[in-house]
Motif scaffolding. Structure first.
Motif, mmCIF file in Angstrom:
data_model
loop_
_atom_site.group_PDB
_atom_site.id
_atom_site.type_symbol
_atom_site.label_atom_id
_atom_site.label_comp_id
_atom_site.label_asym_id
_atom_site.label_seq_id
_atom_site.Cartn_x
_atom_site.Cartn_y
_atom_site.Cartn_z
ATOM 1 N N GLN A 77 0.838 -1.203 0.000
ATOM 2 C CA GLN A 77 0.000 0.000 0.000
ATOM 3 C C GLN A 77 0.876 1.258 0.000
ATOM 4 N N PRO A 78 0.463 2.277 -0.720
ATOM 5 C CA PRO A 78 1.207 3.543 -0.655
ATOM 6 C C PRO A 78 1.084 4.163 0.722
ATOM 7 N N ALA A 79 1.866 5.169 0.959
ATOM 8 C CA ALA A 79 1.935 5.765 2.299
ATOM 9 C C ALA A 79 0.595 6.326 2.754
ATOM 10 N N TRP A 80 -0.231 6.790 1.818
ATOM 11 C CA TRP A 80 -1.502 7.398 2.214
ATOM 12 C C TRP A 80 -2.565 6.351 2.547
ATOM 13 N N SER A 81 -2.342 5.091 2.188
ATOM 14 C CA SER A 81 -3.392 4.071 2.292
ATOM 15 C C SER A 81 -3.236 3.231 3.551
ATOM 16 N N ALA A 138 -6.257 12.570 1.308
ATOM 17 C CA ALA A 138 -4.834 12.771 1.594
ATOM 18 C C ALA A 138 -3.989 12.458 0.362
ATOM 19 N N ARG A 139 -4.367 11.392 -0.375
ATOM 20 C CA ARG A 139 -3.646 11.062 -1.614
ATOM 21 C C ARG A 139 -3.725 12.213 -2.608
ATOM 22 N N ASP A 140 -4.949 12.762 -2.745
ATOM 23 C CA ASP A 140 -5.115 13.868 -3.693
ATOM 24 C C ASP A 140 -4.306 15.083 -3.286
ATOM 25 N N ARG A 141 -4.263 15.328 -1.959
ATOM 26 C CA ARG A 141 -3.459 16.465 -1.498
ATOM 27 C C ARG A 141 -1.974 16.239 -1.769
ATOM 28 N N ASP A 144 -1.382 16.981 -5.336
ATOM 29 C CA ASP A 144 -1.378 18.431 -5.555
ATOM 30 C C ASP A 144 -0.075 19.064 -5.092
ATOM 31 N N LEU A 145 0.432 18.591 -3.928
ATOM 32 C CA LEU A 145 1.683 19.140 -3.415
ATOM 33 C C LEU A 145 2.846 18.822 -4.349
ATOM 34 N N SER A 146 2.869 17.616 -4.881
ATOM 35 C CA SER A 146 3.954 17.233 -5.797
ATOM 36 C C SER A 146 3.929 18.101 -7.048
ATOM 37 N N GLN A 147 2.734 18.341 -7.571
ATOM 38 C CA GLN A 147 2.629 19.182 -8.765
ATOM 39 C C GLN A 147 3.067 20.614 -8.463
ATOM 40 N N HIS A 172 -1.570 26.992 5.199
ATOM 41 C CA HIS A 172 -2.996 26.686 5.084
ATOM 42 C C HIS A 172 -3.240 25.185 5.178
ATOM 43 N N ASN A 173 -2.400 24.405 4.483
ATOM 44 C CA ASN A 173 -2.555 22.953 4.531
ATOM 45 C C ASN A 173 -2.330 22.411 5.945
ATOM 46 N N GLU A 174 -1.323 23.001 6.617
ATOM 47 C CA GLU A 174 -1.047 22.559 7.984
ATOM 48 C C GLU A 174 -2.224 22.860 8.899
ATOM 49 N N GLU A 175 -2.819 24.034 8.742
ATOM 50 C CA GLU A 175 -3.981 24.393 9.553
ATOM 51 C C GLU A 175 -5.170 23.497 9.225
ATOM 52 N N ALA A 176 -5.341 23.193 7.905
ATOM 53 C CA ALA A 176 -6.431 22.300 7.512
ATOM 54 C C ALA A 176 -6.226 20.907 8.102
ATOM 55 N N LEU A 177 -4.968 20.423 8.093
ATOM 56 C CA LEU A 177 -4.681 19.117 8.670
ATOM 57 C C LEU A 177 -4.916 19.117 10.173
#
Length: 556
Positions: A77-81, A138-141, A144-147, A172-177
C-alpha cells in the motif's frame, strides 16, 4: 495500485462458511453500499487489485491457509493508504489464533462479534468508509503538493514570490490538517459518548417505563429490582461524565494532604477482591514516604483503575505489584513534560507481568475512548481519566511496557509542603427535622433539580424559597426574609452563582452558601473558589449527601 472510482468504496466479503456472506451483502445492499463476495483468499486478493473501500473477513476463513498474499498486498500500500478490515468473530469464543496473530500485520482492524445486528455492521462500515475517503483526500493532497513542487522548480526567475506563495499554502494545509485532526478527535469522543450514554439511557428509560406500566396495572411486587436497575444505569452515566471532566482537567478537585501508604493499605481488601485467584497481589510501601497532595477520592479511583487494567492484562494469572516511593524530579525530566515543575513527588506505581503493549498502543492509551478490549468490555476512559487527574493535580503519569514483558504505570503527585492538621472529629448526627423558621434559598435554573432539592428540604422540615437565576434571587436576599442557607448552582445564566454569593454576603454578612454544580471551570480548584462558610457538591449527588450538607451547614 490506485483504485478506480467505481471500486474505491466497495466492500469485499470473505466468509466462505455458513450464511455470513449472504447476510452481510444483503445488509450492505439495503444500506446502499456496494459489495462483492470472494469464495477464497486468493480470489479476494485478485479482486483487491482493482480497488476496495474495506474488507470484511470471517476469522475462520483464515484457518489453515497462508495469509502471505494478503499481507504482501497490504505491505505494498502507498503511504496514504491504510485499508480498513472488519474481522467477524464468534460469540462467546476466545479470539481465534489467526486473528490474534494477524491483527498487528493486518493494520487497520476492527472486530465484530457474531451474531451481529445490522445497525452495528452498517455503523462499522460507515466509519471505515469515512476513514477511507479521508485517505483518498490525503492522496489527492499529496498529488497536488507534488505538482506544486514541480511548478516551483520550473519558475526560478520568480523564486522569491513563489516561495512566499508556497509558504502560505503550506501553512494553510497545515492548519487544515490540524483542524481535520481536531475533528477526528471530536468525532471519536462524541461517538464514544453516544455509544455509552445510549446504553445507560436505555437502562434508565426502560426501568421507568416498566415501573409506570406495573404501577398502572396495580402490580407493585418486585419494583425494587427495576429501581435498582435505573439507579445503577444513572450512576454509570454520572461516572462517565466524571471521567470526561477528569480527562479534560475540569473536574472539581478537593486536594488534601494524603498519607498514601494508609490509603493503599485501606484499599488492600477491595483490590484483592477485584483480582482473580490466579493473580498474586504484592505491596511494597516505602517506610519513610512523604505526604502527597491530592484529592483522596480521585486517587482511590485512579489506583483501582490501574489495578483493573493490570488484571485484564493477565488473563492467565500472574503477579501484580503496588508500591510507593519518594522521587525528586529534576529540570531535565520536567522540561520534557508540560505542567510539571521540578521538586519532590510521591509515586504510586502499579506493575504487572502480563501481555504488555506495543509502542504504537502506548502512544494512544491516554486518548479518550481508545481501548484494546472487545466492544462492550471497556469504555477507554480509565487511563484518560488518570492522565487528566494527574495533570490537574500538578503531577504526571508514565507507562513503560513492551509486548510479553508486562506494564509499569507510575503516578507522580506533588509532595505536600504545608502544615499537617489533625483530622477533624466526626460531626454529631443532627435530628432529621429542622428547627422552626429555618429557611433555605434555592437558586437553580433547571426546574427538575429545583423541584427535587425543594422536595428534600420539605421532607426535612425546612422552609424554602426558589429563584431561577441571580436576578430573581437578589430581591429575596435584599429583603427582610430569614435565610439560613443559600443553595445555588454555579453555572447560572447571566450572573453566576459565585458572583451571586459574593453580593449576597455583602447584604447578609456570614451567609452560608452550598454550591451545586455539574461543571464549572472556575470551581475545578476548590481551594481558590470557596471561602469559609462555603461548600460545594457536584451533580449528580445523592439525597443523603445533600441532607448531610444542609444539616451540617445550618447546624454550624
Amino acid at each position: 495500485m490506485t483504485p478506480t472510482t467505481e471500486f474505491s468504496e466497495r466492500a469485499l466479503v470473505l466468509a466462505p462458511h455458513g450464511r455470513d456472506s449472504q447476510l452481510a451483502t444483503r445488509m450492505l445492499e439495503e444500506a446502499g453500499f456496494n459489495s462483492q463476495v470472494s469464495p477464497h483468499l486468493a480470489a479476494l486478493c485478485e479482486t483487491l487489485e482493482q480497488g476496495a473501500g474495506l474488507l470484511i473477513i470471517a476469522v475462520e476463513a483464515l484457518h489453515g491457509i497462508d495469509p502471505e498474499p494478503l499481507l504482501r498486498h497490504l505491505e505494498r500500500q502507498p503511504a496514504w493508504s491504510d485499508l480498513p478490515i472488519i474481522l467477524l468473530t464468534l460469540h462467546g469464543a476466545k479470539q481465534p489464533h489467526p486473528s490474534a496473530r494477524l491483527s498487528t500485520p493486518l493494520g487497520n482492524v476492527s472486530f465484530l462479534e457474531r451474531p451481529f445486528h445490522p445497525t452495528t455492521l452498517i455503523s462499522l462500515v460507515s466509519t471505515a468508509l469515512r476513514g477511507r475517503r479521508r485517505q483518498y483526500e490525503a492522496r489527492d493532497r499529496l498529488i497536488d503538493l507534488s505538482q506544486s513542487e514541480l511548478r516551483l522548480q520550473r519558475t526560478l526567475e520568480t523564486l522569491e514570490q513563489q516561495v512566499e506563495e508556497r509558504t502560505a499554502q503550506l501553512r494553510h494545509n497545515e492548519e487544515a490538517l490540524r483542524q481535520s485532526q481536531k475533528m477526528e478527535a471530536v468525532g471519536q469522543l462524541t461517538g464514544g459518548i453516544a455509544h455509552d450514554f445510549n446504553n445507560m439511557l436505555t437502562g434508565i428509560i426502560g426501568s421507568l417505563e416498566l415501573l409506570r406500566r406495573r404501577v398502572a396495572r396495580g402490580r407493585t411486587e418486585d419494583l425494587d429490582s427495576l429501581i435498582d436497575l435505573g439507579v445503577t444505569s444513572a450512576n454509570r452515566a454520572a461516572g462517565l461524565t466524571h471521567r470526561l471532566l477528569a480527562f479534560s482537567r475540569r473536574q472539581s478537585l478537593d486536594p488534601k494532604p494524603v498519607r498514601m501508604n494508609d490509603l493503599v493499605s485501606a484499599m488492600g481488601e477491595l483490590l484483592q477482591r477485584s483480582l482473580s485467584e490466579s493473580i498474586q497481589l504484592q505491596m511494597r510501601l516505602s517506610q519513610k514516604l512523604w505526604v502527597a497532595e491530592a484529592d483522596p477520592n480521585q486517587l482511590e479511583s485512579a489506583l483501582l483503575n490501574l489495578v483493573l487494567n493490570a488484571r485484564d492484562a493477565m488473563p492467565n494469572g500472574g503477579r501484580l505489584l503496588v508500591e510507593t516511593l519518594n522521587q525528586p524530579l529534576d529540570r531535565d525530566f520536567c522540561a520534557a513534560h508540560d505542567n510539571l515543575e521540578p521538586g519532590d513527588y510521591v509515586v504510586l506505581r502499579v506493575s504487572d507481568n502480563g501481555c504488555g503493549m506495543s509502542e504504537a498502543i502506548i502512544h494512544r492509551v491516554f486518548d479518550p475512548f481508545f481501548t484494546t478490549k472487545p466492544i462492550g468490555q471497556g469504555t477507554g476512559l480509565g487511563l484518560s481519566m488518570i492522565y487528566g487527574f494527574s495533570k490537574q493535580s500538578r503531577g504526571h503519569v508514565t507507562l513503560n511496557s513492551s509486548p510479553g514483558r508486562g506494564t509499569e504505570a507510575s503516578l507522580y503527585l506533588p509532595r505536600f509542603r504545608g502544615d499537617l492538621v489533625p483530622d477533624a472529629p466526626p460531626l454529631e448526627q443532627r435530628s432529621a427535622s429542622a428547627k422552626k423558621g429555618e429557611t433555605v434559598l434555592i437558586v437553580e435554573d433547571d426546574p427538575a433539580v429545583r423541584v427535587l432539592v425543594g422536595a428534600v428540604l420539605e421532607e426535612l422540615g425546612y422552609s424554602f424559597l426558589e429563584a431561577t437565576d441571580a436576578r430573581s434571587a437578589m430581591p429575596l436576599l435584599d429583603s427582610g426574609q430569614r435565610i439560613d442557607l443559600l443553595i445555588s448552582d454555579v453555572g447560572l445564566p447571566g450572573m453566576n452563582g459565585r458572583q451571586l454569593a459574593e453580593i449576597g454576603r455583602q447584604i447578609r454578612p456570614g451567609l452560608k452558601v452550598l454550591f451545586i454544580t455539574g461543571y464549572a471551570e472556575h470551581a475545578a480548584a476548590r481551594g481558590g473558589f470557596l471561602e469559609p462558610g462555603m461548600q460545594l457538591i457536584t451533580k449528580p449527588f445523592t439525597f443523603d449527601l445533600l441532607t448531610a450538607k444542609v444539616q451540617e451547614m445550618i447546624g454550624d
